[in-house]
Design an enzyme around this catalytic site. Structure first.
Site, PDB file in Angstrom:
ATOM      1  N   GLU A 153       0.838  -1.203   0.000  1.00 35.50           N
ATOM      2  CA  GLU A 153       0.000   0.000   0.000  1.00 35.50           C
ATOM      3  C   GLU A 153       0.866   1.243   0.000  1.00 35.50           C
ATOM      4  O   GLU A 153       0.589   2.233  -0.665  1.00 35.50           O
ATOM      5  CB  GLU A 153      -0.914   0.006   1.238  1.00 35.50           C
ATOM      6  N   GLU A 154       1.963   1.165   0.772  1.00 33.71           N
ATOM      7  CA  GLU A 154       2.818   2.345   0.942  1.00 33.71           C
ATOM      8  C   GLU A 154       3.413   2.819  -0.371  1.00 33.71           C
ATOM      9  O   GLU A 154       3.747   3.980  -0.528  1.00 33.71           O
ATOM     10  CB  GLU A 154       3.928   2.049   1.954  1.00 33.71           C
ATOM     11  N   ASP A 196      -6.886   1.754   7.846  1.00 31.86           N
ATOM     12  CA  ASP A 196      -5.442   1.788   7.595  1.00 31.86           C
ATOM     13  C   ASP A 196      -4.769   1.879   8.957  1.00 31.86           C
ATOM     14  O   ASP A 196      -4.572   0.863   9.620  1.00 31.86           O
ATOM     15  CB  ASP A 196      -5.135   2.979   6.671  1.00 31.86           C
ATOM     16  N   HIS A 218       5.625   7.321   9.507  1.00 32.92           N
ATOM     17  CA  HIS A 218       6.589   6.807   8.510  1.00 32.92           C
ATOM     18  C   HIS A 218       8.054   6.972   8.932  1.00 32.92           C
ATOM     19  O   HIS A 218       8.933   7.060   8.088  1.00 32.92           O
ATOM     20  CB  HIS A 218       6.389   7.496   7.153  1.00 32.92           C
TER      21      HIS A 218
END
Ligand SMILES: *[C@@H]1O[C@H](CO)[C@@H](O)[C@H](O)[C@H]1NC(C)=O
Ligand SMILES: *[C@@H]1O[C@H](CO)[C@@H](O)[C@H](O)[C@H]1NC(C)=O
Ligand SMILES: *[C@@H]1O[C@H](CO)[C@@H](O)[C@H](O)[C@H]1NC(C)=O
Length: 706
Positions: free
Chosen positions: A393-394, A422, A507
């Site tokens: 997904e990233e 998510d 992140h």
């Protein structure tokens, strides 16, 4: 002896009661699902701990291991579970370096580009498995140029620079993260003529405002060396297979061709830490930036430049075809196995992924376990429930997009709804976005579940108290895996999470279990509540005889949007009446189907055993399910043809931003720029297109051929 007699008696009694009483209604199981007796914060925390033991970016061995864990957990919950693999183009850093020459008279500074391991870090032993900080799909290259500060790198920021007389051409921009998707930061920099982009996390946004604020592990804020990694690819799915699935041996578009189309980033970029960003900022002279471009109170004064600081940015990435793994678990529906209620969450993480995304994965596994407990008590879903754990997904919603592209026709004809989570938990406070026909259902579910942070109220009460209107957001942005379902094929969708303020270690190396346990969800009660709401919404969609959709919300919503739009360009001679007329038809069709539903319910009783009645219910539900599809258009949006939905799509200049009526919006923007008769007639054309889509939806909902 006595025991035996009692046991025999009990068993007879049980048999009798089973024979005499009908099975409990579905709502009994739904209440059970959210009860404390079935929920388990300890096992959720264990799932999260296990999933985040090692960094697990897409394509890594650790992520394959995490896939096995998800697979075996779903299988242990009596699900038909399997791995669905794709071969996709991912991007990894090969080498990178960054030097700054603050002024011609000063020696260059070389940045080490490392996120520091914190004191007591239990994951220090595997920290070297974290990918070096980079932007996925960034262009490889070496660039040297004076630095210009561009604030958040939005289109309006470049306008401000232009108004100030600053020439960005040939410079390397320094932008801060926060307002728009990072891929758009790079794209906007390229469009402005920059040759490279550096993107940093400003303390003002991620460091608690600066000053004597502490950071992780002492507080939740991003440490000075923390870097937000991420993708700068703007489209959805594997870049080499636009619109079709990346199966082994499939047709692929070459990277050169993608570059010639401008579909991938065209200048090198690198994410950097707050500390490095500030060092570079000190080397920028020239005019002082506006107040809202400034940093935290103790930061240096931000100036625009260009220069005198000169940076040399080197980035070399490798792009490789690797295998990714979606995990799919299925509980087959008892009465309507060919109708799908789909729950999805991704698994791949830039680092440890405790928040993003594995708080969602742990929650998904909790949902699976509770559904298994329900099954052991006799529950079976009416429709099929599918749990999906996406990969990559990233990188650009790759796993979900490939799967939707591969299964497009079946999903388009059978999917009732797609429910995405998510990051399940970033902190306190519930928030949700959805297509409008799901609004009532979401509110009702939130009314049934207790607020994990205050046992004397429901989630709904907390939600309405803390929400700035509107309560429910919309899914125009393409920030997560609902994009392919909703924006490509028109499946009703929702996205939910706890935590309203974002989370500062996003992140970075610091998105680990310790952060979650200390700051995100110390008792794992928010995880429990997230599983309750997510599962309850799914259960109602899967079990209720009539799909709990209300299209009045949709008609109401787009009426409001259309009125706003008409006001916005009232002097341009655009005729909105086709659109208003179609919305009125949609509203009437919503009335009609609601009345039909009532009529079938009232005529019930024993008749419900009759096949005729079941066919009627099914036909009505199909209309509810398919009406959303009618908002999609085969040709898609003019400049973004993969996006087929004419009501919701990402903004062209911010992938995270949501646009309503994206086709009209884009045409207006273009017409404002060109201001020609032709460009304004394109706006009229786009209004017509939306009007036709809305009319199609009302015909589907109404169920009559013309
Ligand atoms: C900006 O700089 C570039 C190269 O230095 C030059 O070609 C261009 O004409 C300049 N643009 C403006 C508006 O001054
Ligand atoms: C908890 O909820 C109740 C009822 O809404 C409210 O009166 C009370 O102030 C809340 N407590 C906290 C600590 O927010
Ligand atoms: C689970 O919740 C209980 C209180 O309800 C708490 O004592 C316990 O620490 C929690 N467990 C975890 C792993 O957070």
């Amino acid at each position: 002896m006595l025991k035996t007699t009692a046991a025999v008696f009990l068993s007879i009694a049980t048999t009798f009661s089973v024979l005499l009483s009908s099975p409990p209604p579905k709502s009994y199981y739904h209440s059970l699902f959210i009860s404390t007796s079935l929920s388990d914060n300890v096992s959720i925390s264990h799932h999260l701990y296990t999933l985040t033991r090692r960094p697990h970016a897409a394509g890594s061995e650790a992520n394959a291991e995490a896939a096995s864990y998800v697979l075996s957990t779903l299988a242990a919950c009596n699900m038909k579970a399997r791995i669905v693999s794709y071969e996709v183009l991912l991007s990894y850093p090969d080498s990178r370096s960054l030097n700054l020459t603050p002024s011609p008279s000063e020696p260059p500074i070389t940045f080490d580009l490392k996120q520091e391991i914190y004191k007591g870090d239990p994951y220090a032993d595997v920290a070297d498995e974290v990918l070096p900080t980079f932007h996925a799909y960034a262009k490889s290259g070496s660039v040297t140029g004076q630095v210009v500060y561009v604030n958040y790198g939005r289109v309006e920021d470049y306008q401000t620079l232009k108004d100030m007389g600053t020439n960005v051409t040939g410079t390397v921009v320094l932008a801060r993260y926060g307002q728009i998707f990072r891929g758009d930061i790079v794209k906007n920099a390229f469009d402005a003529g920059a040759i490279g982009a550096l993107v940093y996390t400003d303390r003002k946004d991620y460091g608690g405002g600066g000053g004597d604020v502490k950071w992780f592990p002492d507080d939740k804020w991003m440490p000075p060396s923390g870097v937000q990694v991420g993708s700068v690819y703007k489209e959805s799915g594997d870049p080499t297979t636009p619109g079709w699935a990346s199966s082994e041996g499939c047709e692929r578009v070459s990277v050169e061709e993608l570059e010639s189309r401008g579909d991938v980033p065209l200048i090198p970029s690198l994410p950097i830490s707050g500390a490095d960003g500030e060092t570079i900022m000190r080397s920028i002279g020239g005019e002082i930036a506006k107040d809202d471009w400034q940093g935290s109170k103790d930061a240096p004064t931000y100036r625009i430049g260009p220069g005198p600081g000169v940076v040399n940015l080197n980035y070399k990435g490798k792009q490789v075809i690797v295998t990714i793994q979606n995990v799919i678990g299925v509980i087959e529906g008892e009465e309507e196995p060919d109708r799908f209620v789909i729950l999805g969450n991704h698994r791949d993480a830039w680092t440890f992924g405790a928040v993003d995304p594995n708080s969602g994965t742990a929650t998904l596994l909790e949902v699976a376990q509770r559904l298994w407990k329900l099954q052991k008590k006799g529950w079976k879903p009416r429709r099929t429930i599918i749990l999906c754990n996406w990969d990559a997904e990233e990188y650009g919603l790759v796993g979900s997009t490939e799967w939707v592209e591969e299964n497009r026709e079946l999903l388009a004809s059978r999917a009732v709804a797609y429910l995405n989570v998510d990051c399940a938990i970033t902190g306190a406070g519930f928030q949700a976005s959805a297509t409008p026909q799901l609004d009532d259902l979401l509110k009702q579910a939130a009314q049934q579940v207790q607020d994990p942070d205050n046992s004397s109220q429901t989630i709904y009460e907390q939600w309405i108290q803390s929400s700035t209107s509107p309560l429910i957001g919309r899914l125009g942005g393409s920030g997560s895996d609902y994009a392919a379902f909703l924006q490509h094929i028109g499946v009703p969708a929702a996205d939910m999470q706890f935590g309203t303020g974002g989370y500062p270690v996003y992140h970075s190396l610091y998105d680990d279990y310790v952060w979650m346990e200390k700051f995100g969800d110390p008792m794992f009660r928010r995880h429990v509540a997230a599983a309750s709401v997510w599962g309850l919404v799914a259960l109602r969609l899967a079990d209720e005889e009539f799909l709990p959709f209300n299209y009045h919300s949709y008609a109401f919503e787009i009426q409001k949007l259309a009125e706003d739009l008409e006001t916005e360009i009232s002097d341009k001679g655009i005729n909105f009446s086709p659109l208003f007329k179609s919305i009125e038809e949609l509203s009437k069709a919503a009335d009609k189907i609601n009345n039909q539903k009532k009529a079938i319910k009232e005529a019930k009783g024993w008749a419900s055993m009759w096949r005729n009645d079941r066919v009627k219910v099914r036909e009505l539900n199909d209309r509810l399910m398919m009406a959303e599809r009618a908002f999609t258009d085969r040709d898609g949006l003019l400049r973004m043809p993969w996006y087929k939905h004419l009501i919701y799509a990402p903004s062209r200049h911010n992938d995270y931003g949501s646009t309503s009526f994206p086709g009209i919006d884009d045409a207006i923007e273009n017409a404002k720029k060109l201001n020609t008769a032709e460009s304004w007639s394109m706006v009229q054309h786009e209004v017509w297109r939306v009007a036709r889509a809305v009319r199609h939806a009302s015909l589907v909902l109404g169920g009559n051929l013309t």
